[in-house]
Design an enzyme around this catalytic site. Structure first.
Site, PDB file in Angstrom:
ATOM      1  N   HIS A  93       0.865  -1.186   0.000  1.00 39.29           N
ATOM      2  CA  HIS A  93       0.000   0.000   0.000  1.00 39.29           C
ATOM      3  C   HIS A  93       0.897   1.231   0.000  1.00 39.29           C
ATOM      4  CE1 HIS A  93      -2.812   3.064   1.080  1.00 39.29           C
ATOM      5  NE2 HIS A  93      -2.324   3.215   2.306  1.00 39.29           N
ATOM      6  N   HIS A  95       1.159   5.759  -0.884  1.00 37.13           N
ATOM      7  CA  HIS A  95       0.479   7.030  -1.135  1.00 37.13           C
ATOM      8  C   HIS A  95       1.164   7.656  -2.355  1.00 37.13           C
ATOM      9  CE1 HIS A  95      -0.841   7.464   3.394  1.00 37.13           C
ATOM     10  NE2 HIS A  95      -1.290   6.357   2.826  1.00 37.13           N
ATOM     11  N   TYR A 120       1.570  -4.264 -20.259  1.00 35.68           N
ATOM     12  CA  TYR A 120       2.074  -4.638 -18.927  1.00 35.68           C
ATOM     13  C   TYR A 120       1.139  -4.226 -17.802  1.00 35.68           C
ATOM     14  CZ  TYR A 120       6.096  -6.917 -20.729  1.00 35.68           C
ATOM     15  OH  TYR A 120       6.884  -7.821 -21.373  1.00 35.68           O
TER      16      TYR A 120
HETATM   17 ZN    ZN Z   1      -2.429   4.806   3.619  1.00 37.34          ZN
END
Ligand code: ZN
Length: 224
Positions: A93, A95, A120
């Site tokens: 994860h 940002h 891709y």
């Molecule tokens: Zn986050």
């Protein structure tokens, strides 16, 4: 993959992502499934650029901390994908700027956030779903990811950032990078009427590489 090697690999990939500006400050987190059960996760409030392999959080199969620092607060994002996405061995994860930017555009399709711009993107990511904005830590985010029933390996949290699962940590990181690059291309090309891959080209990729795409593509030919 031994636990020691996996710890090293998490720190190496995390530093690489951080150094390329793909997740700022202490944002972003990585988890990986241990071969004998349980998980390794990056600790809370730790910069991805400066992780210590010995301080990575180790969780048992029930999700309880066994050793290391307190794990990321964003654990529910990870467990929602592990629980629903068959064969997920790692979750990343970030940002990352371009993906976060795309998540705020009014015209994106929540079931297929980005157009099929490159082979891709389709081969490594497939398609990406959008989950509406929720306050960080709100359990509703995990509920929304579970609602996708494991059909997507990539989910974009609105105004927040992408979450990507992969069979291995390497696969999850490469898919995340492909998602971010595709978001960047999408923004570069916005308003220029780019030619995305056609339905026939997508069908060829899908058949050749045995892709599992949740949504049938219709818009590919519109740009041809
Ligand atoms: Zn986050």
């Amino acid at each position: 993959m031994t636990e020691a090697r996996l710890r090293e690999q998490i720190c190496t990939f995390a530093r690489s992502l951080f150094e390329r500006g793909l997740t700022p400050g202490s944002s972003g987190n990585i988890s990986a499934r241990l071969p004998e059960g349980g998980w390794l996760m990056t600790p809370t409030d730790a910069s991805m650029g400066f992780l210590d392999p010995a301080r990575i959080s180790k969780l048992d199969t029930a999700g309880h901390l066994v050793s290391g620092d307190k794990p990321t607060k964003e654990i529910p994002l990870h467990t929602a994908l592990y629980d629903t996405r068959h064969g997920a061995g790692a979750v990343v994860h970030l940002h990352s700027t371009h993906s976060v930017a795309v998540s705020m555009l009014p015209e994106i399709d929540p079931q297929d956030v980005l157009p099929p711009l490159t082979p891709y993107y389709l081969m490594r990511v497939g398609q990406t779903a959008l989950v509406p904005y929720h306050r960080p830590g709100d359990p509703a985010v995990a509920t929304a990811i579970r609602g996708l029933a494991g059909k997507y390996s990539a989910v974009l949290l609105a105004n927040h950032g992408p979450v990507v699962a992969g069979k291995s940590l390497e696969a999850a990181v490469y898919a995340m990078e492909e998602l971010e690059e595709t978001a960047k291309l999408f923004l570069l090309l916005r308003g220029l009427n780019p030619r995305a891959l056609s339905s026939a080209q997508i069908a060829d990729l899908s058949a050749t590489f045995n892709l599992d795409l949740p949504v049938a593509h219709q818009h590919g030919d519109d740009h041809g």
